[in-house]
Design a protein around this motif. Structure first.
Motif, short mmCIF file in Angstrom:
data_model
loop_
_atom_site.label_atom_id
_atom_site.label_comp_id
_atom_site.label_asym_id
_atom_site.label_seq_id
_atom_site.Cartn_x
_atom_site.Cartn_y
_atom_site.Cartn_z
N SER A 854 0.82 -1.22 0.00
CA SER A 854 0.00 0.00 0.00
C SER A 854 0.85 1.26 0.00
N VAL A 855 2.17 1.12 0.25
CA VAL A 855 3.02 2.32 0.27
C VAL A 855 3.16 2.90 -1.12
N ARG A 856 3.20 2.01 -2.14
CA ARG A 856 3.29 2.41 -3.55
C ARG A 856 4.51 3.29 -3.80
N GLY A 857 5.61 2.98 -3.16
CA GLY A 857 6.84 3.73 -3.34
C GLY A 857 7.87 3.30 -2.31
N HIS A 858 8.98 4.01 -2.30
CA HIS A 858 10.02 3.75 -1.32
C HIS A 858 9.56 4.30 0.04
N LEU A 859 9.49 3.44 1.04
CA LEU A 859 9.08 3.87 2.36
C LEU A 859 10.15 4.77 2.95
N GLN A 860 9.80 6.04 3.20
CA GLN A 860 10.75 6.98 3.77
C GLN A 860 10.54 7.15 5.27
N GLY A 861 9.36 6.83 5.77
CA GLY A 861 9.14 6.93 7.19
C GLY A 861 7.69 7.25 7.50
N TYR A 862 7.48 7.67 8.75
CA TYR A 862 6.15 8.05 9.22
C TYR A 862 6.22 9.46 9.76
N ARG A 863 5.14 10.22 9.55
CA ARG A 863 5.10 11.63 9.93
C ARG A 863 3.92 11.85 10.89
N ILE A 864 4.23 12.49 12.02
CA ILE A 864 3.21 12.77 13.04
C ILE A 864 2.87 14.25 12.99
N TYR A 865 1.59 14.55 12.82
CA TYR A 865 1.07 15.91 12.94
C TYR A 865 0.43 16.04 14.33
N TYR A 866 0.77 17.07 15.10
CA TYR A 866 0.15 17.25 16.41
C TYR A 866 -0.03 18.73 16.69
N TRP A 867 -1.08 19.03 17.48
CA TRP A 867 -1.41 20.42 17.78
C TRP A 867 -2.22 20.46 19.06
N THR A 868 -2.23 21.64 19.68
CA THR A 868 -3.02 21.81 20.90
C THR A 868 -4.45 22.09 20.54
N ASP A 869 -5.34 21.60 21.42
CA ASP A 869 -6.77 21.79 21.20
C ASP A 869 -7.11 23.25 21.44
N GLN A 870 -7.68 23.93 20.43
CA GLN A 870 -7.92 25.36 20.52
C GLN A 870 -8.94 25.70 21.61
N ASN A 871 -9.94 24.84 21.79
CA ASN A 871 -11.00 25.14 22.77
C ASN A 871 -10.47 25.09 24.20
N SER A 872 -9.56 24.15 24.48
CA SER A 872 -9.08 24.01 25.85
C SER A 872 -7.84 24.85 26.09
N SER A 873 -7.28 25.44 25.03
CA SER A 873 -6.08 26.27 25.21
C SER A 873 -6.44 27.63 25.77
N LYS A 874 -5.52 28.19 26.54
CA LYS A 874 -5.75 29.52 27.10
C LYS A 874 -5.28 30.60 26.14
#
Length: 1180
Positions: A854-874
């Motif tokens: 399913s990669v359909r190419g050379h596996l370069q790695g895994y990428r994590i997107y993360y962010w703070t929840d806007q509603n609970s942020s001050k």
């Protein structure tokens, strides 16, 4: 021990071996007759050895001779059929048969006509062992008919028009050869404008006034009858037009945009396009679906005719001729289909068997359409031939089992289709013969040591004998790793040594008997020249000698001769040849040259040469030492394709012997003016054998070198252009990568001109899927270093090779490399994503890998997107800022550093290949625990009074949790910068203002302020402030300040301070301490001592000079507000992502530590200017 030769042909049954005839089938079907020794007593079925061609055109003026020769034992008898029925030659007085053969002679010169004997003839040769038949020979007399009389009207036209003069010769047998001449029998000149077509017509693309003439005559030559027929002359008159209007090309032949052509395999394919137009069009040819074969393509008739020799089915396709002039371009497509008359894949071969053996006759042919195979036995279709129980027919094979003498016969295989037929005779001869050895007895072989030795043992027998070799009378063992045994019985010693000398015995055995023969081998020492003649430079009139000592085998008698410049020595008494030397007396200028000593024996020869240079006698001057003079008289000899001999005459060595010669070359074709190093030779050598590359225009020059340096280059030699050859190397750095999901981009480093080895450098690019069964797909390109294959599946491994070729041929087979077609975005998101919170700023993420397909190419790695929840942020942000971290390779977990404590986070994971990111996994939410807060955002002191100060502050910008309380610490600072006792005060977390009472008036205080959560204390913020002065005291101080004595005292104090400062400065330069420094060391200021990281206590004060309280200016804003700088924490410290990078094991690259806020510099930096009263108080 014995060494046995067994045939390589497979047996059809145990113990029964088809006979392989000695010396590559001594008994052969057509070309090799039986050995005379065997003809005396061996029977053999008939074999046709000579016959007339299938299509036999005869001269009607001469006797007709139809050949049919055959051999066999007993000699065969002959008979003929004419048009399928028996031809009784005894009834025709004009027909005789040549004695001892089947050749017919039909005497038509005295009477009779050739047309009477026109027909199909077939010869049969028969004896007691079978019958062989010839091809069907179609006899036709040649014909050379006259032209039909016709009246030809004169042709008148304007200049610039096109013209076709028809020939239309009479139909003869064979077809006539056409050419155009005038009345004087001079051939008419032809060019791109005027040319003769394949049909004999004369085509003018456009006419000129000089084309006017009255004797355009078409001639037809019939070679068989040696006659020439001519057409009536055609008159052409061209009127000069005032202006000839130019026009684009149109085709005179063939007509239309497309046509078809059919040709037979092996013939010459001729395609023709003739165009008219003004100016005269030029013709080009291409093959639409491939390239024209390099070595079989020829252009005739000024490019108007394309010829391809030896056509095959691979030459089928669409060919396009292009006519072009300045006004336009036209195309005509010719669809070529190559058919094939039958041709042999495996013609039937004669078979000699012994009684009881098995064998097979195989007849395999191909053609287009596929030929039909039929068998005959002794000239009779096998279906109606007498039955033979040992014979079984299986398509193109006849299998024989347990043959007997009655099984002997001649079989005919007929392969036919609509374009022709093949007829092959092959006999089955059943014989029982004991072995015979045909090599002469006691043959002596003499061989030079370290060369191959071949000992013959020609044999015959039925069944096929086995051959055994013995050495010596006692049968010394022959090791198989030392000897090579050939099928024809020959014993080969690859490298004969002295111990190979001896007697060798060849033994042939079959079940009917045994035969043997002895041969003798002698090994001789090689002839060598142990003392070679040497290069000599002598003065005119002196004597010179050349020495040549030869060592040879004592049983061989050598002859030694001397040559000058590869010719005989001059017949002059000055030349004397002794046993080992040549002496030349009274040397003259003509004696200079190359002298060669040549030693010959009956088995080998060797030679050695030296150059004699003759110089003029000169007085002996004072020696001058210098670099050599340049060599001269460069000459190229022995010019071969890949080597040449360069000779030269050395220049003066200037009293320092020449140690070596340096040879350089220039390639005038590819790199004119640039000289390259070729080789170096010793200083005693004046010739060099130079290795050359193909298709290079060489020039050479020579430099001499002695101990003082190198001479100037000689004059360049004559140029020598080597012949073109196929490339000897292929392009380097071949790669296959896709730029799109459906393509494969093949790139390579092209060869340079020097490496091309010839004109027309091209590249054959081939590819196929690695894991498929597809054949190689190839294309030939030129002047590029890239080829794009479209329509490929996504990310599939391909095998790729790029082969260089030129007009001569192909480079060696290239290496196969692997590439991949283009990548596409991954299809599947990582699954089972879960998060483990390590601490308030660090979390660990785990996920399951995606399937590789399913990669359909050379596996370069895994990428994590993360962010703070806007509603609970001050924080009040307008958009969500996402952070990214990438983990290389096939990692399934990683760490997220630099998180904000006490925050709600959301993340997802995506797989990454060379094309980009795949879909995101479902979002996962996690929460970080509380951390220590940042410093309060600001701290300012307002409303100072005599004994109170009010502090106002803003909460920390990053509370990192729930604030529990504030801590305020403060202490007074006296005029000598000494710190008073430290007061510690706890303030509720909901307060932003606090008033301190009962303070000392006119006193400076320093404040340390920080917030706390359940995780601990945060960073502190500091500030300084002064309580106000009592008004009565201030008034007294003002009065004192106006007194004269006070002013004088202050001036004296100032002078004293200045003197102290100068003394301190001097002492400080000498390394000592000044009093103020000692005092500061004794009473350190707690305000400026840094916090120790492990226990929160104050560390050692580092530099008092930077923290003087009376420093000029203020470092705090005018509103006395101190704001903490934004945190320096970022992912820059952590590697990939936006700014971060992880190792493969998930560990962080870089320093994982926040930058602590630097505490403000200590010191009394109040914005209030010091008054004289304050200065006075500082001395109290």
């Amino acid at each position: 021990m014995q060494l046995e030769i067994m045939p390589k042909k497979k047996r059809l049954s145990a113990g029964r071996v088809p006979l392989i005839l000695f010396l590559c089938q001594m008994i052969s079907a057509l070309d090799v007759p039986l050995d005379s020794k065997l003809l005396e007593d061996l029977v053999q079925p008939p074999t046709i050895t000579q016959q007339s061609p299938k299509d036999y055109i005869v001269d009607p003026r001469e006797n007709i001779v139809i050949q049919c020769e055959a051999q066999g034992k007993p000699p065969p008898s002959f008979s003929w059929t004419q048009n399928g029925t028996h031809f009784d030659i005894d009834k025709d007085p004009l027909v005789t048969m040549k004695a001892g053969s089947g050749t017919l002679i039909i005497n038509i010169m005295s009477e009779g006509k050739a047309e009477t004997y026109e027909g199909v003839y077939q010869c049969t040769a028969r004896n007691e062992r079978g019958a062989a038949i010839s091809n069907n020979i179609v006899v036709r007399p040649s014909r050379s008919p006259l032209w039909t009389k016709e009246k030809l009207e004169p042709i008148t036209l304007r200049s610039g028009q096109s013209l076709v003069l028809p020939c239309r010769p009479p139909i003869g047998l064979p077809p006539a050869i056409i050419f155009w001449m005038d009345n004087s029998f001079q051939r008419l000149p032809q060019s791109e404008r005027v040319s003769q077509g394949l049909n004999g017509d004369l085509y003018f693309s456009n006419v000129l006034p000089e084309d006017s003439r009255e004797d355009y005559i078409c001639y037809a030559r019939f070679n068989h009858t040696q006659t020439i027929q001519q057409k009536q002359p055609i008159s052409v008159k061209v009127i000069l037009a005032k202006s000839s209007r130019e026009r684009p090309p149109t085709f005179l032949t063939p007509q239309g945009n497309a046509s078809n052509k059919e040709e037979l395999r092996g013939n010459v394919l001729s395609l023709e396009c003739i165009a008219e137009g003004l100016p005269t069009p030029i013709i080009y040819w291409i093959k639409e679906d491939g390239t024209l074969p390099i070595n079989r393509t020829f252009y005739r008739n000024f490019q108007k005719t394309l010829q391809i020799t030896q056509v095959s089915e691979a030459d089928s396709g669409k060919y396009q001729c292009i006519a072009k002039n300045a006004l336009g371009v036209i195309h005509h497509t010719i669809s070529v289909t190559v058919k094939a008359a039958p041709y042999w894949i495996m013609a039937p071969q004669n078979l000699v068997l012994s009684p009881g053996e098995d064998g097979a006759l195989i007849c395999r042919a191909n053609g287009n359409p596929k030929p039909r195979i039929s068998w005959l036995s002794n000239g009779v279709p096998i279906e109606i031939a007498p039955d033979d129980p040992s014979r079984k027919i299986n398509g193109d094979t006849i299998i024989f089992s347990s043959v007997q003498e009655r099984s002997s016969a001649v079989y005919q295989c007929n392969a036919s289709n609509e374009y022709g037929y093949l007829l092959g005779n092959a006999f089955v001869n059943v014989l029982a013969e004991p072995p015979r050895i045909l090599t002469s007895e006691n043959t002596l072989y003499q061989v030079i040591a370290n060369r191959p030795a071949l000992l013959d043992c020609a044999f015959f027998g039925s069944p096929l004998p086995t051959i055994e070799w013995f050495k010596g009378t006692k049968g010394s063992a022959l090791r198989e790793d030392t000897y090579v045994l050939h099928e024809n019985g020959t014993l080969e010693i690859p490298v004969a040594q002295k111990d190979s000398t001896g007697t060798y015995t060849c033994v042939a055995r079959n079940k009917l008997g045994m035969a043997k023969n002895e041969v003798h081998l002698e090994i001789k020492d090689p002839t060598r020249i142990i003392k070679q003649p040497e290069y000599a430079v002598v003065q005119r009139g002196s004597t010179v000698s050349f020495e040549c000592k030869v060592k040879h085998d004592h049983t061989l008698i050598p002859t030694v001769i001397w040559l000058k410049d590869n010719g005989e020595l001059p017949s002059d008494g000055r030349f004397t040849v002794d046993k080992d030397q040549l002496v030349v007396a009274d040397v003259s200028d003509n004696d200079g040259g190359t002298y060669t000593c040549l030693a010959n024996t009956t088995l080998d020869n060797v030679s050695a040469s030296a150059v004699l240079s003759v110089v003029a006698p000169t007085p002996t001057p004072a020696p001058i030492y210098d670099v050599p003079n340049p060599p001269f008289d460069l000459e190229l000899t022995d010019q071969l394709d890949k080597s040449v001999q360069l000779s030269w005459t050395p220049g003066d060595d200037n009293n320092s012997p020449i140690t070596k010669f340096i040879i350089e070359y220039e390639d005038a074709m590819h790199e004119a003016g640039l000289w390259h190093h070729q080789t170096e030779v010793p200083g005693t050598q004046t010739t060099a054998q130079l290795k050359l590359s193909p298709y290079v225009n060489y020039s050479f020059r020579v430099m001499a070198e002695n101990s003082l340096g190198r001479s100037l280059p000689s004059e360049a030699s004559e140029q020598y252009l080597t012949k073109a050859a196929e490339p000897d190397k292929n392009p380097m750095t071949v790669e296959g990568l896709g730029s799109e999901p459906d393509n494969l981009v093949i790139t390579w480093q092209p060869l340079n001109g020097f490496e091309s080895n010839g004109p027309g450098l091209q590249y054959k690019v081939s590819w196929r899927q690695k894991d498929g069964d597809d054949e190689w797909t190839s294309v030939v390109v030129a002047n590029v270093s890239k080829y794009i294959v479209s329509g490929t599946p996504t990310f599939v491994p391909y095998l790729i090779k790029v082969q260089a070729l030129n007009d001569v041929g192909f480079a060696p087979e290239p290496a196969v490399i692997m590439g991949h077609s283009g990548e596409d975005l991954p299809m599947v998101a990582p699954g089972n994503v879960h998060v483990t919170v390590v601490n308030s700023t660090l979390a660990e993420v785990h996920w399951d890998p995606v399937p590789l397909k399913s990669v359909r190419g050379h596996l370069q790695g895994y990428r994590i997107y993360y962010w703070t929840d806007q509603n609970s942020s001050k924080r009040n942000r307008r958009h969500i800022e996402k952070k990214i971290l990438t983990f290389q390779g096939s990692k399934t977990h990683g760490m997220l550093p630099g998180l904000e404590p006490f925050s709600h986070y959301t993340l997802n994971v995506r797989v990454v290949n060379g094309k980009g990111e795949g879909p995101a996994s479902p979002d996962r939410v996690f929460h970080t625990p509380e951390g220590v807060p940042s410093a309060p955002s600001s701290l300012k002191i307002v409303n100072p009074t005599l004994d109170s100060l009010t502090l106002e502050w803003d909460p920390p910008s990053h509370p990192n949790g729930i604030l529990t309380e504030y801590t305020l610490k403060y202490q007074p600072i006296n005029s000598t910068h000494e710190l008073g006792p430290l007061v510690d005060l706890k303030i509720p977390a909901n307060k932003t203002r606090w008033t301190l009472k009962n303070l000392n008036f006119s006193t400076r205080y320093k404040f340390y302020f920080y917030a706390q959560t359940s995780a601990g204390s945060g960073s502190q913020i500091t500030e300084e402030a002064v309580t106000t002065v009592d008004e009565a005291m201030a008034s007294r101080q003002v009065d004192i300040a106006t007194q004269g004595w006070f002013i004088g005292l202050m001036c004296a104090v100032a002078l004293l301070i200045l003197i102290l400062l100068i003394v301190c400065f001097i002492r400080r330069n000498k390394g000592g301490k000044y009093p103020v420094k000692e005092k500061e060391d004794a009473h350190p200021d707690p305000e400026i001592q840094p916090m120790k990281e492990d226990d929160g206590t104050f560390g050692e004060y580092s530099d008092a000079e930077d923290h003087k309280p009376l420093k000029k200016g203020s470092r705090t804003p005018s509103d006395r507000t101190v704001k903490k700088e934004d945190s320096d924490d970022s992912l820059v410290d952590y590697g990939e992502g936006v700014n971060g990078q992880f190792n493969e094991d998930g560990s962080f690259i870089g320093q994982y530590s926040g930058k602590k806020e630097k505490e403000p510099a200590e010191g009394n930096e109040s914005s209030e200017a010091p008054s004289p009263v304050n200065a006075m108080n500082s001395f109290v």
